[in-house]
Design a protein around this motif. Structure first.
Motif, short mmCIF file in Angstrom:
data_model
loop_
_atom_site.label_atom_id
_atom_site.label_comp_id
_atom_site.label_asym_id
_atom_site.label_seq_id
_atom_site.Cartn_x
_atom_site.Cartn_y
_atom_site.Cartn_z
N MET A 1 7.70 -12.30 -4.73
CA MET A 1 7.52 -11.10 -3.92
C MET A 1 6.04 -10.70 -3.90
O MET A 1 5.37 -10.77 -4.92
CB MET A 1 8.35 -9.95 -4.49
CG MET A 1 8.67 -8.89 -3.47
SD MET A 1 9.75 -7.60 -4.17
CE MET A 1 8.61 -6.72 -5.21
N ARG A 2 5.57 -10.33 -2.73
CA ARG A 2 4.18 -9.94 -2.59
C ARG A 2 3.94 -8.63 -3.34
O ARG A 2 4.75 -7.71 -3.29
CB ARG A 2 3.91 -9.72 -1.11
CG ARG A 2 2.47 -9.85 -0.74
CD ARG A 2 2.29 -9.57 0.73
NE ARG A 2 0.91 -9.25 0.96
CZ ARG A 2 0.20 -9.76 1.92
NH1 ARG A 2 0.73 -10.58 2.78
NH2 ARG A 2 -1.07 -9.43 2.07
N ARG A 3 2.77 -8.54 -4.05
CA ARG A 3 2.51 -7.30 -4.80
C ARG A 3 2.16 -6.18 -3.84
O ARG A 3 1.68 -6.42 -2.73
CB ARG A 3 1.39 -7.53 -5.81
CG ARG A 3 0.01 -7.55 -5.22
CD ARG A 3 -1.09 -7.52 -6.26
NE ARG A 3 -2.38 -7.69 -5.60
CZ ARG A 3 -3.10 -6.69 -5.13
NH1 ARG A 3 -2.69 -5.44 -5.23
NH2 ARG A 3 -4.26 -6.92 -4.53
N LYS A 4 2.40 -4.95 -4.28
CA LYS A 4 2.07 -3.80 -3.45
C LYS A 4 0.55 -3.58 -3.45
O LYS A 4 -0.10 -3.79 -4.48
CB LYS A 4 2.76 -2.56 -3.99
CG LYS A 4 4.27 -2.60 -3.80
CD LYS A 4 4.91 -1.27 -4.09
CE LYS A 4 6.39 -1.33 -3.76
NZ LYS A 4 7.01 -0.03 -3.66
N LEU A 5 0.03 -3.16 -2.31
CA LEU A 5 -1.40 -2.88 -2.21
C LEU A 5 -1.70 -1.56 -2.92
O LEU A 5 -0.96 -0.58 -2.78
CB LEU A 5 -1.81 -2.80 -0.74
CG LEU A 5 -1.58 -4.07 0.08
CD1 LEU A 5 -1.81 -3.80 1.57
CD2 LEU A 5 -2.50 -5.19 -0.40
N ARG A 6 -2.82 -1.53 -3.65
CA ARG A 6 -3.17 -0.33 -4.43
C ARG A 6 -4.04 0.61 -3.58
O ARG A 6 -5.08 0.20 -3.06
CB ARG A 6 -3.91 -0.73 -5.72
CG ARG A 6 -3.01 -1.46 -6.71
CD ARG A 6 -3.81 -2.03 -7.86
NE ARG A 6 -4.47 -1.01 -8.67
CZ ARG A 6 -3.88 -0.29 -9.61
NH1 ARG A 6 -2.59 -0.46 -9.88
NH2 ARG A 6 -4.56 0.61 -10.31
N VAL A 7 -3.60 1.85 -3.45
CA VAL A 7 -4.28 2.80 -2.58
C VAL A 7 -4.87 3.96 -3.38
O VAL A 7 -4.23 4.48 -4.30
CB VAL A 7 -3.28 3.40 -1.54
CG1 VAL A 7 -3.97 4.47 -0.68
CG2 VAL A 7 -2.69 2.32 -0.67
N GLY A 8 -6.08 4.39 -2.99
CA GLY A 8 -6.67 5.62 -3.52
C GLY A 8 -7.06 6.52 -2.36
O GLY A 8 -7.36 6.05 -1.27
N VAL A 9 -7.04 7.83 -2.59
CA VAL A 9 -7.42 8.79 -1.54
C VAL A 9 -8.56 9.67 -2.06
O VAL A 9 -8.46 10.23 -3.16
CB VAL A 9 -6.21 9.66 -1.12
CG1 VAL A 9 -6.64 10.74 -0.14
CG2 VAL A 9 -5.12 8.78 -0.48
N VAL A 10 -9.62 9.75 -1.27
CA VAL A 10 -10.78 10.59 -1.64
C VAL A 10 -10.75 11.85 -0.79
O VAL A 10 -10.73 11.76 0.44
CB VAL A 10 -12.11 9.84 -1.39
CG1 VAL A 10 -13.29 10.68 -1.87
CG2 VAL A 10 -12.11 8.49 -2.06
#
Ligand SMILES: NC(=O)c1ccc[n+]([C@@H]2O[C@H](COP(=O)([O-])OP(=O)(O)OC[C@H]3O[C@@H](n4cnc5c(N)ncnc54)[C@H](O)[C@@H]3O)[C@@H](O)[C@H]2O)c1
Length: 342
Positions: A1-10
């Motif tokens: 399974m493809r890993r989830k993309l890691r998101v940050g919000v500024v």
């Protein structure tokens, strides 16, 4: 399974709370891992409301620590350029709120960083994801209304001066009603008519209402510090004799707020909000609405975030292209330059 993309919000202010954070949380393809904001109250409000543990006062610290794939920049406009470039140089794909930069030259620098680091850069122009806008594009590109020659753009709030943040200060925002609010309809108008080269501008700006005591349902703004336009109007002439009449206001004395985007061609016309097609035919004048437009049940903000995530996954551009964003910035710069010269 493809890993989830890691998101940050500024930036954890309004647009972050209303659009970016909730829509990342809806996606099964990403994991919202961290947020950054130097304002502790704002950071904790967002963190507590959405259950986000990793909180940073410094966006650089967040980027240096969190191994992000995607970042949303939701801060006042003046900070966009440095934040976008720092993120791109750290190998992160960036979705930045509008306007991408204070002017065209800032956006050129950002585009260079995107190209050099081979990372996606796009902008929060959510109007592009409105079904009416998609419908208008489809019809205009099909040739149904013939050659467009006159465009009416009116983004007019009878009263709606922003009272939060730093929207009233030129050094933070680059301008007032146009770069904040009119930018949405202007972007769509330029896109629908094929981003033609700007030939001539005649513009006038003012701030008659915001510089005095007046009424504003959104509350009191800082009139002493207010140094941007609350109203601007321009006539723009584009190549091939396309004329655009633009009027934008945060506050103007009209009966009610209205958003008009109307495009007339030689063979017919389109009104975008609400969507309508006009055609002279068989000796009659027809007005035709649409009872179904694909995508009309999807919130445009959700569609924007989802397009960005998919574009990163699939290694493609989003619906909003940087070339178009540069063209928009060039037009806005020209309007301000012409208005300021009067
Ligand atoms: N697409 C839209 O319709 C839409 C609507 C509103 C705002 N916006 C855009 O979103 C951006 C933010 O607007 P807003 O209404 O959310 O403003 P806001 O004032 O509510 O929020 C801005 C946040 O950025 C934070 N911030 C300031 N400096 C920072 C820094 N160095 N690092 C991290 N965070 C920092 C502030 O503390 C604040 O919490 C602007 O560019 C605005 O034009 C877009």
């Amino acid at each position: 399974m493809r890993r989830k993309l890691r998101v940050g919000v500024v930036g954890t202010g309004r647009i972050s709370l209303d659009r970016h954070i909730p829509n990342y949380l809806k996606s099964h393809d990403v994991e919202l891992v961290a947020i950054a904001d130097p304002l502790v109250s704002s950071l904790n409000l967002a963190g507590n409301r959405f259950g986000i543990g990793a909180r940073y006062y410094s966006y650089k610290k967040m980027i240096d620590t969190e191994k992000l794939d995607i970042i949303s920049i939701c801060t006042p406009n003046v900070f966009h350029k440095d934040m976008v470039i720092y993120a791109l140089e750290h190998g992160i794909n960036v979705l930045c709120e509008k306007p991408l930069g204070l002017n065209e030259s800032e956006i050129l620098e950002m585009r260079e960083a995107s190209i050099n680091n081979n990372k996606l850069l796009s902008v929060g122009h959510h109007y592009r994801y409105m079904p009416e806008v998609w419908a208008a594009k489809k019809i205009i590109d099909s040739g149904e209304i013939g050659k467009p020659y006159i465009v009416r753009v009116q983004a007019l709030r009878n009263r709606g001066i922003p009272t939060w943040g730093v929207f009233h200060k030129k050094k933070y925002q680059g301008g007032g009603a146009l770069i904040d609010y009119g930018i949405h309809l202007l972007d769509v108008a330029l896109w629908l008519t094929g981003n033609r080269k700007l030939i001539k501008v005649n513009a006038f700006s003012s701030s008659h209402i915001a510089k005095r005591d007046d009424v504003n349902p959104w509350g009191q703004w800082n009139k002493e510090e207010f140094d941007v336009e609350d109203h601007i109007t321009a006539q723009l002439v584009f190549e091939d004799n396309l004329i655009m009449n633009l009027e934008v206001a945060w506050a103007v004395n009209i009966p009610e707020t209205r958003n008009t985007l109307s495009i007339s061609g030689i063979e017919g016309g389109v009104e975008v909000f609400p969507f309508e097609l006009f055609k002279p035919k068989h000796g009659m004048l027809f007005n035709c609405g649409a009872s179904y437009i694909p995508g009309d049940r999807v919130d445009p903000g959700e569609a924007l975030i989802s397009d960005f995530i998919n574009a990163v996954k699939e290694g493609r551009q989003t619906r909003v292209r940087l070339e178009e964003v540069l063209h928009l910035a060039k037009v806005i710069d020209s309007i301000y330059e012409n208005a300021d010269s009067k």
